[in-house]
Write an enzyme that holds these catalytic residues in place. Sequence first.
Site, PDB file in Angstrom:
ATOM      1  CD  GLN A  95      30.927  81.767  25.026  1.00 37.10           C
ATOM      2  OE1 GLN A  95      31.353  80.822  25.648  1.00 37.10           O
ATOM      3  NE2 GLN A  95      30.612  82.901  25.600  1.00 37.10           N
ATOM      4  CG  HIS A 117      30.381  77.364  21.163  1.00 37.16           C
ATOM      5  ND1 HIS A 117      30.069  77.697  22.458  1.00 37.16           N
ATOM      6  CD2 HIS A 117      31.725  77.228  21.135  1.00 37.16           C
ATOM      7  CE1 HIS A 117      31.187  77.763  23.179  1.00 37.16           C
ATOM      8  NE2 HIS A 117      32.196  77.493  22.394  1.00 37.16           N
TER       9      HIS A 117
END
Length: 269
Positions: A95, A117
């Site tokens: 992430q 992300h």
Amino acid sequence: MEFRYKKIVFLTGAGISAESGVRTFRDTDGLWENHRVEDVASPQGFKRNPALVWKFYSLRRLQASEVQPNKAHVALADALHSLEQASVRALLITQNVDTLHERAFGALPNKNFIDIHGTLSRSRCTKCNKIFSDRWAYFNEEQQPAERHADHLWSNPSLTNLLSMPRRNPQGIPLSPCCSDLLRPDIVWFGERPHGVENAIEQLTSCDLFVSIGTSGNVYPAAGFAAVARKAGAHTVSINLEPTENSAAFHEHLHGLATEKVPDFLKKI
Ligand code: NAD
């Protein structure tokens, strides 16, 4: 080397980079550099004030360029190399946008890595979505237009679209070479769809070990990955400073610093 598992999925969050000096979201009380998250990390925020967003991400690029991968990033990179050599399938889902995994690993093959992300080292055209490898900081610490290169920020060598300094509009915002429209950071903002989720779910439903490192279990879809893997029969392990929101999805909990717990754990698989 013999491994107990046939297919392993690792998920990392801001906690793995904390000891490199990158602040976790939790440390910031929901504010990033004193900005509200929705102002600097949402499509609406970018539409309202693209200069503010680029000032924020320019600073983050410079900060990420100055930090180094720590023992946890390096141990994970070494493990991925060893697993690959032993024909154990392994996937690292992060992430984080700080590029520290890529820098620890060297050339991490795309098939083994998903930055769900996005990453600080890419930009994309707001018109046609073409992706560019981009290490420029377009604004300096004083928030003035600048041409600084975040030298150590990882840029994927397989991407040929490396940006030399692009043209800028009168506010100093970079314009895409393809459409001459605004470039934006290739970061997944609030309200946007993370990258590679279908691929991640497919791998999670066929892995036999799932390891989550330094993530609070607050941000979906990643917070749901442990439950998906567990339901599919995988052994699930959480390595974190403290219990996480999704603790119930894990068979095993290892509480402590990532730089200590991750290398120890990886020696045992
Ligand atoms: P988070 O801040 O919500 O949680 C981090 C977790 O790591 C916490 O549970 C904390 O207890 C733990 N932690 C802190 N220091 C640790 C250490 N030294 N060792 C082990 N664990 C430690 O982060 P998240 O779950 O990744 O989700 C927040 C979102 O913010 C994500 O979307 C992420 O993309 C983004 N973010 C990324 C970065 C980065 O790229 N490094 C930094 C901040 C936020």
